[in-house]
Motif scaffolding. Structure first.
Motif, PDB file in Angstrom:
ATOM      1  N   UNK A 177       7.634  -4.625 -12.358  1.00  0.00           N
ATOM      2  CA  UNK A 177       8.724  -4.812 -11.417  1.00  0.00           C
ATOM      3  C   UNK A 177       8.228  -4.747  -9.997  1.00  0.00           C
ATOM      4  N   UNK A 178       8.972  -4.098  -9.102  1.00  0.00           N
ATOM      5  CA  UNK A 178       8.560  -4.032  -7.705  1.00  0.00           C
ATOM      6  C   UNK A 178       7.306  -3.188  -7.537  1.00  0.00           C
ATOM      7  N   UNK A 179       6.626  -3.385  -6.430  1.00  0.00           N
ATOM      8  CA  UNK A 179       5.423  -2.614  -6.139  1.00  0.00           C
ATOM      9  C   UNK A 179       5.773  -1.135  -6.002  1.00  0.00           C
ATOM     10  N   UNK A 180       4.943  -0.291  -6.609  1.00  0.00           N
ATOM     11  CA  UNK A 180       5.132   1.154  -6.538  1.00  0.00           C
ATOM     12  C   UNK A 180       3.970   1.771  -5.764  1.00  0.00           C
ATOM     13  N   UNK A 181       3.925   3.090  -5.698  1.00  0.00           N
ATOM     14  CA  UNK A 181       2.918   3.778  -4.899  1.00  0.00           C
ATOM     15  C   UNK A 181       2.008   4.646  -5.743  1.00  0.00           C
TER      16      UNK A 181
ATOM     17  N   UNK B 151      -4.058   0.549  -2.656  1.00  0.00           N
ATOM     18  CA  UNK B 151      -3.317   1.113  -3.786  1.00  0.00           C
ATOM     19  C   UNK B 151      -3.091   0.095  -4.899  1.00  0.00           C
ATOM     20  N   UNK B 152      -3.042   0.601  -6.125  1.00  0.00           N
ATOM     21  CA  UNK B 152      -2.814  -0.276  -7.276  1.00  0.00           C
ATOM     22  C   UNK B 152      -1.489  -1.013  -7.163  1.00  0.00           C
ATOM     23  N   UNK B 153      -0.450  -0.303  -6.765  1.00  0.00           N
ATOM     24  CA  UNK B 153       0.906  -0.819  -6.625  1.00  0.00           C
ATOM     25  C   UNK B 153       1.592  -1.168  -7.930  1.00  0.00           C
ATOM     26  N   UNK B 154       0.941  -0.971  -9.073  1.00  0.00           N
ATOM     27  CA  UNK B 154       1.581  -1.232 -10.367  1.00  0.00           C
ATOM     28  C   UNK B 154       0.814  -0.524 -11.474  1.00  0.00           C
ATOM     29  N   UNK B 155       1.546  -0.177 -12.534  1.00  0.00           N
ATOM     30  CA  UNK B 155       0.901   0.377 -13.721  1.00  0.00           C
ATOM     31  C   UNK B 155       0.075  -0.674 -14.444  1.00  0.00           C
TER      32      UNK B 155
ATOM     33  N   UNK C 217       5.338   1.508   3.201  1.00  0.00           N
ATOM     34  CA  UNK C 217       5.309   0.071   2.927  1.00  0.00           C
ATOM     35  C   UNK C 217       3.984  -0.402   2.344  1.00  0.00           C
ATOM     36  N   UNK C 218       2.917   0.365   2.544  1.00  0.00           N
ATOM     37  CA  UNK C 218       1.600   0.001   2.009  1.00  0.00           C
ATOM     38  C   UNK C 218       1.344   0.607   0.632  1.00  0.00           C
ATOM     39  N   UNK C 219       2.310   1.386   0.140  1.00  0.00           N
ATOM     40  CA  UNK C 219       2.137   2.031  -1.158  1.00  0.00           C
ATOM     41  C   UNK C 219       1.443   3.368  -1.077  1.00  0.00           C
ATOM     42  N   UNK C 220       1.255   3.899   0.125  1.00  0.00           N
ATOM     43  CA  UNK C 220       0.589   5.183   0.293  1.00  0.00           C
ATOM     44  C   UNK C 220       1.620   6.304   0.308  1.00  0.00           C
ATOM     45  N   UNK C 221       1.259   7.493  -0.202  1.00  0.00           N
ATOM     46  CA  UNK C 221       2.224   8.589  -0.296  1.00  0.00           C
ATOM     47  C   UNK C 221       2.704   9.036   1.076  1.00  0.00           C
ATOM     48  N   UNK C 222       3.976   9.421   1.158  1.00  0.00           N
ATOM     49  CA  UNK C 222       4.523   9.920   2.422  1.00  0.00           C
ATOM     50  C   UNK C 222       4.485  11.444   2.476  1.00  0.00           C
TER      51      UNK C 222
ATOM     52  N   UNK D  40       3.039   7.430 -15.166  1.00  0.00           N
ATOM     53  CA  UNK D  40       4.305   7.176 -14.488  1.00  0.00           C
ATOM     54  C   UNK D  40       4.059   7.066 -12.986  1.00  0.00           C
ATOM     55  N   UNK D  41       5.031   6.526 -12.266  1.00  0.00           N
ATOM     56  CA  UNK D  41       4.984   6.575 -10.817  1.00  0.00           C
ATOM     57  C   UNK D  41       5.131   8.024 -10.364  1.00  0.00           C
ATOM     58  N   UNK D  42       4.492   8.365  -9.231  1.00  0.00           N
ATOM     59  CA  UNK D  42       4.305   9.774  -8.889  1.00  0.00           C
ATOM     60  C   UNK D  42       4.954  10.210  -7.595  1.00  0.00           C
ATOM     61  N   UNK D  43       5.976   9.525  -7.126  1.00  0.00           N
ATOM     62  CA  UNK D  43       6.628   9.967  -5.909  1.00  0.00           C
ATOM     63  C   UNK D  43       6.794   8.847  -4.909  1.00  0.00           C
TER      64      UNK D  43
END
Length: 285
Positions: A272-276, A96-100, A125-130, A118-121
């Motif tokens: 900022x922090x890693x996103x998904x 995952x990209x983990x950032x814009x 911990x790996x940045x994968x969707x739940x 935008x972040x999408x949900x």
């Protein structure tokens, strides 16, 4: 002029399951400094505070700043007549990209221009969707109907999805019962903010949990309204903005504290922090 706003960390909101949200997002804005002192403008709720024409060489930004109940929000509109919405997790075959910022850096030169992203949900911990996630018609994660802790499981949660310019927000149960064809894109998050014109039954008027929050809702005219607060707000305030000001019948919370926006025209690229998972709104060619 470059302005850096450090957004305060809200300690009470849980982003993904039981995992606390990360560090506050740093918002980088490059522009004219319009509407720096929102309190001094005397703006009415919902009033657009800055159009920033100096930041729009060649095309206008899809995003504007507005005030609602004393709080400032960035409001971005995707119009099916001129925009296409896609989801993005990472490069094909990669992590995952983990950032814009990484999405922006690695986007192919011949890809359609980005209106905003935008972040999408929520994610693991790996940045994968739940929850449910479809990218370019490929289902990367099945719909989650399980119960658990955290905002994602504050039922009902929901799905934002679409195909060929028809975009929708539905509760996850509604989606499960009534959507048979796989959409071109889709992302599941929670909780729902507005359901058929009514606030989520578990959302209080103005609860003690405050955070930078973002969401998406689809209006009756088919346009998708993306909101991100520029200061910590409650679920109730974000939900009322969708229901009372934007008149959106169904709206979905995307995340909080890690909420991020990339608006190429204005030069805003939140870090900022890693996103998904990500939602990318492209210009139609």
């Amino acid at each position: 002029m470059m302005r850096l706003l450090i957004v305060p960390l809200a300690l009470t909101l849980v982003s993904c399951g039981d995992t606390p949200e990360g560090k506050p997002v740093m918002r980088t804005e490059i522009g004219s400094g319009v509407a720096e002192d929102i309190a001094a403008t005397g703006a009415e709720p919902g009033q657009v505070l800055s159009d920033d024409p100096a930041l729009t060489p060649g095309r206008p930004s899809a995003c504007r700043t507005l005030m609602f109940e004393g709080a400032r929000f960035t409001h971005c509109i995707a119009d099916p007549a001129s925009h296409r919405i896609t989801t993005a997790l990472g490069p094909e075959g990669g992590a995952p990209y983990r950032s814009l910022a990484r999405l922006a850096a690695e986007r192919e030169a011949n890809a359609p221009p980005v209106a905003f992203a935008v972040n999408a949900g929520m994610y693991d911990d790996e940045g994968k969707p739940i929850g449910y996630f479809v990218e370019n018609g490929n289902r990367r994660k099945e719909l989650s109907r399980t119960e658990g802790a955290g905002n994602f499981h504050l039922m009902p949660n929901g799905v934002f999805f679409g195909t060929s310019g028809k975009w929708q927000v539905r509760t996850s149960d509604d989606f499960y019962r009534n959507v048979g064809d796989r959409p071109r894109f889709g992302t599941q998050s929670g909780p729902m903010l507005v359901i058929k014109g009514k606030l989520h039954p578990e959302i209080s008027q103005d609860g003690p949990s405050k955070a930078i929050r973002n969401g998406v809702g689809v209006a009756k005219d088919g346009k998708a309204h993306f909101l991100i607060s520029n200061e910590p707000v409650s679920f109730g305030k974000l939900a009322r903005l969708y229901r009372d000001e934007l008149k959106v019948p169904d709206a979905l919370f995307l995340d909080g504290n890690v909420s991020s926006l990339w608006d190429p025209v204005s030069g805003r690229l939140d870090t900022g922090p890693a996103i998904g998972p990500l939602l990318v709104v492209e210009l139609k060619e």
